[in-house]
Motif scaffolding. Structure first.
Motif, PDB file in Angstrom:
ATOM      1  N   CYS A 187     -44.732 -30.680  40.747  1.00 56.92           N
ATOM      2  CA  CYS A 187     -45.373 -31.088  39.494  1.00 56.92           C
ATOM      3  C   CYS A 187     -46.889 -31.149  39.657  1.00 56.92           C
ATOM      4  O   CYS A 187     -47.650 -30.689  38.788  1.00 56.92           O
ATOM      5  N   GLY A 201     -35.217 -27.471  35.929  1.00 54.35           N
ATOM      6  CA  GLY A 201     -34.471 -28.536  35.271  1.00 54.35           C
ATOM      7  C   GLY A 201     -35.023 -29.919  35.544  1.00 54.35           C
ATOM      8  O   GLY A 201     -34.549 -30.895  34.943  1.00 54.35           O
ATOM      9  N   TYR A 202     -36.006 -30.034  36.431  1.00 52.14           N
ATOM     10  CA  TYR A 202     -36.629 -31.335  36.689  1.00 52.14           C
ATOM     11  C   TYR A 202     -37.521 -31.660  35.498  1.00 52.14           C
ATOM     12  O   TYR A 202     -38.460 -30.924  35.186  1.00 52.14           O
ATOM     13  N   ARG A 203     -37.237 -32.752  34.806  1.00 57.02           N
ATOM     14  CA  ARG A 203     -37.869 -33.023  33.515  1.00 57.02           C
ATOM     15  C   ARG A 203     -39.387 -33.061  33.587  1.00 57.02           C
ATOM     16  O   ARG A 203     -40.081 -32.471  32.750  1.00 57.02           O
ATOM     17  N   ARG A 204     -39.924 -33.748  34.575  1.00 53.29           N
ATOM     18  CA  ARG A 204     -41.381 -33.875  34.654  1.00 53.29           C
ATOM     19  C   ARG A 204     -42.049 -32.524  34.873  1.00 53.29           C
ATOM     20  O   ARG A 204     -43.130 -32.255  34.343  1.00 53.29           O
ATOM     21  N   GLN A 254     -41.981 -30.716  31.542  1.00 56.64           N
ATOM     22  CA  GLN A 254     -42.949 -31.337  30.627  1.00 56.64           C
ATOM     23  C   GLN A 254     -44.373 -30.924  30.971  1.00 56.64           C
ATOM     24  O   GLN A 254     -45.187 -30.662  30.074  1.00 56.64           O
TER      25      GLN A 254
END
Length: 276
Positions: free
Chosen positions: A91, A119-122, A125
């Motif tokens: 990220c 698929g890792y939300r952060r 985003q």
């Protein structure tokens, strides 16, 4: 020393204990660097063999420890990759890369990521925020996924790539040749760029085995209509052999070491100061 009797401690136990202690130290250092925002990108140019101009830069993640020492990814990435900390580092790398692209309109930049971050939300985003902030970022962003990482979840990688390639993002298969790629998946992946692992590039001007492997890997890239890049080019002789072999781009210390503040970044900072 836990509950093991000293009489029964083997050399293997001592080595395992030392390795565990080292890994815990690496995790603690990386966790602290993220918490204190001591995360940076070092930029290395990738040079086209036709014309000798810069095709793009790779943004390589670096951490700064509490003493101010810059820690390259090779010293921590294997330890953090399978933990959530690895996703957080992905990220941070993406955030820094998107900021550099937004600040420098002429820049084309590759950023590394693990397939585990899909698929890792952060992470998603962070990407969505960057794409919405600047419409040109997607077409200038290259996401590099290592061969080893991609092969762990090939079906997930395929879907992920298809979705983002529709938004103009380019994908590179990193360290090609070092892992165990299934050629069936290579055909279905549709990677745009194939980055050949540096272990086959070293001394390729004199090593007949590496020459044979390189010619085969370059042919694979050409067959699947992928742009080919040779990593870890360190000498003029290696560069000349690779150019003659048909490689598209060259990357390595022969053309420039990774820099935290390359000239184009200093120029961009100077322009921003002049404006504001």
């Amino acid at each position: 020393m836990s509950d093991r009797s000293l009489d029964h401690v083997t050399d293997g136990d001592l080595i395992a204990d030392a390795a565990d202690a080292r890994d815990r130290g690496v995790l603690d250092m990386a966790r602290d660097a993220l918490a204190q925002d001591r995360v940076l990108l070092a930029y290395q140019p990738v040079i086209g063999t036709i014309g000798g101009t810069i095709a793009f830069h790779e943004g390589l993640i670096r951490l700064r420890d509490e003493t101010g020492r810059i820690i390259p990814a090779v010293q921590f990435i294997d330890v953090v990759e399978t933990a959530e900390l690895g996703r957080e580092i992905d990220c941070a790398a993406l955030r820094l890369g998107l900021a550099a692209l937004a600040q420098t309109p002429a820049l084309r930049l590759s950023v590394n990521m693990s397939a585990r971050s899909i698929g890792y939300r952060r992470w998603m985003q962070t990407l969505q925020k960057g794409l919405l902030a600047d419409a040109t970022v997607g077409e200038r962003l290259i996401l590099e996924i290592t061969e080893r990482s991609a092969m762990q979840v090939p079906e997930l990688v395929k879907t992920f790539m298809t979705d983002l390639q529709d938004r103009g993002i380019t994908f590179a298969l990193d360290d090609f040749g070092a892992g165990q790629t299934s050629f069936r998946y290579l055909k279905e992946f549709y990677f745009d760029i194939l980055k050949i692992d540096g272990s086959f590039v070293r001394q390729c001007d004199t090593d007949p085995d590496n020459q044979c492997i390189l010619n085969a890997l370059i042919s694979v890239g050409q067959q699947f209509d992928m742009f080919t890049v040779a990593e870890a080019v360190e000498t003029k002789a290696e560069a000349e052999f690779l150019t003659q072999a048909g490689i598209d781009c060259l990357q390595g210390y022969y053309y420039g070491a990774p820099e935290l503040r390359p000239g184009w970044l200093r120029d961009a900072e100077a322009r921003r100061k002049a404006i504001g």
